[in-house]
Write a protein that holds these residues in place. Structure first.
Motif, PDB file in Angstrom:
ATOM      1  N   SER A   5       0.833  -1.197   0.000  1.00  0.00           N
ATOM      2  CA  SER A   5       0.000   0.000   0.000  1.00  0.00           C
ATOM      3  C   SER A   5       0.875   1.257   0.000  1.00  0.00           C
ATOM      4  CB  SER A   5      -0.927   0.007   1.224  1.00  0.00           C
ATOM      5  OG  SER A   5      -0.160   0.018   2.414  1.00  0.00           O
ATOM      6  N   THR A   6       0.315   2.329  -0.523  1.00  0.00           N
ATOM      7  CA  THR A   6       1.045   3.594  -0.632  1.00  0.00           C
ATOM      8  C   THR A   6       0.363   4.639   0.243  1.00  0.00           C
ATOM      9  OG1 THR A   6       1.623   3.052  -2.921  1.00  0.00           O
ATOM     10  CG2 THR A   6       1.888   5.344  -2.237  1.00  0.00           C
ATOM     11  N   SER A   7       1.118   5.246   1.133  1.00  0.00           N
ATOM     12  CA  SER A   7       0.552   6.257   2.008  1.00  0.00           C
ATOM     13  C   SER A   7       0.275   7.535   1.220  1.00  0.00           C
ATOM     14  CB  SER A   7       1.515   6.565   3.165  1.00  0.00           C
ATOM     15  OG  SER A   7       2.670   7.217   2.679  1.00  0.00           O
ATOM     16  N   GLU A   8      -0.553   8.398   1.779  1.00  0.00           N
ATOM     17  CA  GLU A   8      -0.848   9.666   1.117  1.00  0.00           C
ATOM     18  C   GLU A   8       0.408  10.514   0.982  1.00  0.00           C
ATOM     19  OE1 GLU A   8      -3.619  10.682  -0.398  1.00  0.00           O
ATOM     20  OE2 GLU A   8      -4.340   8.652   0.001  1.00  0.00           O
ATOM     21  N   GLN A   9       1.277  10.446   1.963  1.00  0.00           N
ATOM     22  CA  GLN A   9       2.529  11.197   1.901  1.00  0.00           C
ATOM     23  C   GLN A   9       3.406  10.679   0.753  1.00  0.00           C
ATOM     24  OE1 GLN A   9       4.885  11.064   5.484  1.00  0.00           O
ATOM     25  NE2 GLN A   9       6.234  12.714   4.824  1.00  0.00           N
ATOM     26  N   GLU A  10       3.466   9.350   0.600  1.00  0.00           N
ATOM     27  CA  GLU A  10       4.247   8.777  -0.497  1.00  0.00           C
ATOM     28  C   GLU A  10       3.652   9.161  -1.845  1.00  0.00           C
ATOM     29  OE1 GLU A  10       6.161   4.711   1.419  1.00  0.00           O
ATOM     30  OE2 GLU A  10       4.078   4.685   0.717  1.00  0.00           O
ATOM     31  N   LYS A  11       2.318   9.161  -1.934  1.00  0.00           N
ATOM     32  CA  LYS A  11       1.664   9.563  -3.186  1.00  0.00           C
ATOM     33  C   LYS A  11       2.054  10.986  -3.560  1.00  0.00           C
ATOM     34  CE  LYS A  11      -2.462   6.618  -3.214  1.00  0.00           C
ATOM     35  NZ  LYS A  11      -3.951   6.599  -3.201  1.00  0.00           N
ATOM     36  N   LYS A  12       2.055  11.862  -2.574  1.00  0.00           N
ATOM     37  CA  LYS A  12       2.406  13.258  -2.844  1.00  0.00           C
ATOM     38  C   LYS A  12       3.851  13.372  -3.319  1.00  0.00           C
ATOM     39  CE  LYS A  12      -0.990  15.361   0.261  1.00  0.00           C
ATOM     40  NZ  LYS A  12      -1.220  16.178   1.483  1.00  0.00           N
ATOM     41  N   ARG A  13       4.738  12.580  -2.739  1.00  0.00           N
ATOM     42  CA  ARG A  13       6.144  12.598  -3.173  1.00  0.00           C
ATOM     43  C   ARG A  13       6.274  12.092  -4.600  1.00  0.00           C
ATOM     44  NH1 ARG A  13      10.430   9.682   0.363  1.00  0.00           N
ATOM     45  NH2 ARG A  13      11.638  10.309  -1.471  1.00  0.00           N
ATOM     46  N   ILE A  14       5.535  11.023  -4.911  1.00  0.00           N
ATOM     47  CA  ILE A  14       5.564  10.475  -6.268  1.00  0.00           C
ATOM     48  C   ILE A  14       5.012  11.492  -7.253  1.00  0.00           C
ATOM     49  CG2 ILE A  14       4.560   8.711  -7.777  1.00  0.00           C
ATOM     50  CD1 ILE A  14       4.658   6.803  -5.324  1.00  0.00           C
ATOM     51  N   ASN A  15       3.884  12.091  -6.911  1.00  0.00           N
ATOM     52  CA  ASN A  15       3.255  13.076  -7.799  1.00  0.00           C
ATOM     53  C   ASN A  15       4.137  14.298  -8.024  1.00  0.00           C
ATOM     54  OD1 ASN A  15       1.068  11.354  -7.756  1.00  0.00           O
ATOM     55  ND2 ASN A  15      -0.151  12.603  -6.377  1.00  0.00           N
ATOM     56  N   SER A  16       4.872  14.699  -6.986  1.00  0.00           N
ATOM     57  CA  SER A  16       5.691  15.907  -7.077  1.00  0.00           C
ATOM     58  C   SER A  16       6.787  15.785  -8.125  1.00  0.00           C
ATOM     59  CB  SER A  16       6.309  16.242  -5.716  1.00  0.00           C
ATOM     60  OG  SER A  16       7.249  15.246  -5.330  1.00  0.00           O
ATOM     61  N   SER A  17       7.175  14.551  -8.447  1.00  0.00           N
ATOM     62  CA  SER A  17       8.222  14.350  -9.455  1.00  0.00           C
ATOM     63  C   SER A  17       7.744  14.718 -10.852  1.00  0.00           C
ATOM     64  CB  SER A  17       8.708  12.896  -9.438  1.00  0.00           C
ATOM     65  OG  SER A  17       7.677  12.013  -9.843  1.00  0.00           O
ATOM     66  N   PHE A  18       6.428  14.907 -11.013  1.00  0.00           N
ATOM     67  CA  PHE A  18       5.864  15.280 -12.310  1.00  0.00           C
ATOM     68  C   PHE A  18       5.571  16.785 -12.399  1.00  0.00           C
ATOM     69  CE2 PHE A  18       4.952  10.805 -11.814  1.00  0.00           C
ATOM     70  CZ  PHE A  18       5.226  10.289 -13.071  1.00  0.00           C
ATOM     71  N   ASN A  19       5.984  17.524 -11.379  1.00  0.00           N
ATOM     72  CA  ASN A  19       5.786  18.981 -11.366  1.00  0.00           C
ATOM     73  C   ASN A  19       4.326  19.355 -11.611  1.00  0.00           C
ATOM     74  OD1 ASN A  19       8.587  19.624 -10.977  1.00  0.00           O
ATOM     75  ND2 ASN A  19       8.936  19.132 -13.136  1.00  0.00           N
ATOM     76  N   ILE A  20       3.453  18.734 -10.845  1.00  0.00           N
ATOM     77  CA  ILE A  20       2.024  18.994 -10.973  1.00  0.00           C
ATOM     78  C   ILE A  20       1.429  19.169  -9.583  1.00  0.00           C
ATOM     79  CG2 ILE A  20       1.440  16.523 -10.969  1.00  0.00           C
ATOM     80  CD1 ILE A  20      -0.797  17.192 -12.961  1.00  0.00           C
ATOM     81  N   THR A  21       0.493  20.066  -9.446  1.00  0.00           N
ATOM     82  CA  THR A  21      -0.123  20.324  -8.141  1.00  0.00           C
ATOM     83  C   THR A  21      -1.256  19.327  -7.879  1.00  0.00           C
ATOM     84  OG1 THR A  21      -1.797  21.858  -8.978  1.00  0.00           O
ATOM     85  CG2 THR A  21       0.379  22.775  -8.414  1.00  0.00           C
ATOM     86  N   SER A 147       5.562   4.827  -9.825  1.00  0.00           N
ATOM     87  CA  SER A 147       5.883   5.321 -11.162  1.00  0.00           C
ATOM     88  C   SER A 147       7.214   4.830 -11.717  1.00  0.00           C
ATOM     89  CB  SER A 147       5.892   6.857 -11.174  1.00  0.00           C
ATOM     90  OG  SER A 147       6.890   7.356 -10.298  1.00  0.00           O
ATOM     91  N   VAL A 148       8.067   4.255 -10.858  1.00  0.00           N
ATOM     92  CA  VAL A 148       9.406   3.860 -11.300  1.00  0.00           C
ATOM     93  C   VAL A 148       9.763   2.489 -10.739  1.00  0.00           C
ATOM     94  CG1 VAL A 148      11.840   4.522 -11.390  1.00  0.00           C
ATOM     95  CG2 VAL A 148      10.097   6.294 -11.266  1.00  0.00           C
ATOM     96  N   CYS A 149      10.455   1.684 -11.552  1.00  0.00           N
ATOM     97  CA  CYS A 149      10.923   0.371 -11.118  1.00  0.00           C
ATOM     98  C   CYS A 149      12.428   0.258 -11.301  1.00  0.00           C
ATOM     99  CB  CYS A 149      10.241  -0.734 -11.923  1.00  0.00           C
ATOM    100  SG  CYS A 149       8.494  -0.893 -11.592  1.00  0.00           S
ATOM    101  N   HIS A 150      13.043  -0.475 -10.397  1.00  0.00           N
ATOM    102  CA  HIS A 150      14.474  -0.794 -10.486  1.00  0.00           C
ATOM    103  C   HIS A 150      14.566  -2.311 -10.592  1.00  0.00           C
ATOM    104  CE1 HIS A 150      18.782   0.090  -8.940  1.00  0.00           C
ATOM    105  NE2 HIS A 150      18.752  -1.099  -9.508  1.00  0.00           N
ATOM    106  N   LEU A 151      15.046  -2.817 -11.724  1.00  0.00           N
ATOM    107  CA  LEU A 151      15.069  -4.253 -11.977  1.00  0.00           C
ATOM    108  C   LEU A 151      16.428  -4.853 -11.661  1.00  0.00           C
ATOM    109  CD1 LEU A 151      13.155  -4.535 -15.387  1.00  0.00           C
ATOM    110  CD2 LEU A 151      12.244  -4.758 -13.072  1.00  0.00           C
ATOM    111  N   LEU A 152      16.402  -5.990 -10.977  1.00  0.00           N
ATOM    112  CA  LEU A 152      17.605  -6.784 -10.733  1.00  0.00           C
ATOM    113  C   LEU A 152      17.366  -8.162 -11.335  1.00  0.00           C
ATOM    114  CD1 LEU A 152      20.273  -7.647  -9.434  1.00  0.00           C
ATOM    115  CD2 LEU A 152      19.061  -7.961  -7.273  1.00  0.00           C
ATOM    116  N   VAL A 153      18.126  -8.507 -12.368  1.00  0.00           N
ATOM    117  CA  VAL A 153      17.968  -9.794 -13.049  1.00  0.00           C
ATOM    118  C   VAL A 153      19.175 -10.660 -12.721  1.00  0.00           C
ATOM    119  CG1 VAL A 153      17.640 -10.978 -15.247  1.00  0.00           C
ATOM    120  CG2 VAL A 153      16.669  -8.690 -14.896  1.00  0.00           C
TER     121      VAL A 153
END
Length: 293
Positions: A5-21, A147-153
């Motif tokens: 699950s994603t907290s509201e605070q984490e959502k805001k951090r994720i959204n902020s990377s797109f420079n959108i209010t 929004s982003v994944c880091h893959l380890l194969v």
């Protein structure tokens, strides 16, 4: 999916990377919801609030891109129904191929995903490994606000003979699905073990991958190199990290897949319905070079 699950605070951090209010996001969500509700051929699932929020994120908060994501998500079910019917019909801990999404996010809130074999057998149904991976990928694509994944194969146990048994037609379909319907933004791709095989695959990948992703690929000769890049706090104990082992996390995924059977059953219903009713959803896109951002 409580563990992811994603907290509201984490959502805001994720959204902020797109420079959108947040106000702009709310307005775009309203417009997207109105579009979905006025588009009769889309299934009921398309109208769920959590789904729409994630699709808006997948479209980078561009309304047209979000619409395309939604159309293609359902469109590929009718286009390749044979690939959807096996999804979710497995128990991760009993499979040779393991795909584990770490519950702990990376330093930039990215999801770290480990792909590896559980044994070094001579015969491996590599296509079943891929389909079990697709089950996890689709689940995270639709359920995880990320929004982003880091893959380890991890190439330990992978042999050239395994890759020679791949059905290129199915690989083409799966690539199409990823490119046009289930694309995750990949921040980094780390390859570990079997350096000669990894190097060969890396060289071949240059034929289809764009320079942006190629620049994000790193082949590690040992665990020390991997630990230096990721940090032990973001690695499982298999790789000298501080998190649970891949085996322990795979057992957690047993429960997740079992809990999400209604989700997979619905995918299979849509796949079966597409065969009977010819309900195509207007798939957009084609097989092309991998586009990361």
């Amino acid at each position: 999916m409580e563990l992811y699950s994603t907290s509201e605070q984490e959502k805001k951090r994720i959204n902020s990377s797109f420079n959108i209010t947040e106000e702009e996001i709310a307005e775009k969500f309203k417009l997207l919801k109105e579009w979905v509700e006025s588009t009769p051929h889309l299934p009921l699932e398309s109208k769920e609030q959590d789904f729409l929020q994630i699709m808006l994120l997948r479209g980078k908060f561009n309304i047209d891109q979000a619409k395309t994501k939604i159309e293609n998500y359902f469109g590929y079910i009718s286009r390749y129904p044979e690939l959807y019917r096996p999804l979710g019909t497995f128990k991760p801990s009993q499979e040779i191929g393991h795909v584990v999404v770490l519950p702990k996010r990376g330093p930039n809130l990215e999801r770290i995903i480990i792909c590896k074999l559980s044994s070094e057998e001579d015969y491996i149904d590599i296509e079943r490994c891929i389909l079990t991976a697709v089950s996890s990928a689709i689940l995270m694509y639709v359920k995880d606000y990320n929004s982003v994944c880091h893959l380890l194969v991890d190439f330990k146990g992978v042999k050239i003979s395994h890759l020679q048994k791949l059905n290129l037609n199915n690989i083409h379909k799966l690539y199409n699905m990823y490119e046009n319907a289930f694309k995750f933004r990949i921040s980094s791709l780390d390859l570990i073990h079997a350096p000669h095989l990894a190097t060969l695959i890396f060289q071949l990948s240059k034929l289809i991958l764009k320079p942006k992703l190629i620049s994000r690929i790193q082949i590690h000769e040992d665990l020390a190199s991997l630990q230096k890049k990721l940090g032990k706090e973001y690695l499982t104990s298999d790789y000298g990290g501080e998190l649970e082992s891949v085996e322990e996390l795979t057992k957690i995924w047993d429960k997740i897949i079992e809990t999400e059977q209604d989700f997979f059953n619905r995918l299979r219903e849509l796949a079966d319905r597409s065969k009977i009713e010819d309900c195509s959803f207007g798939v957009q896109g084609s097989f092309k070079s991998l586009n990361i951002d």
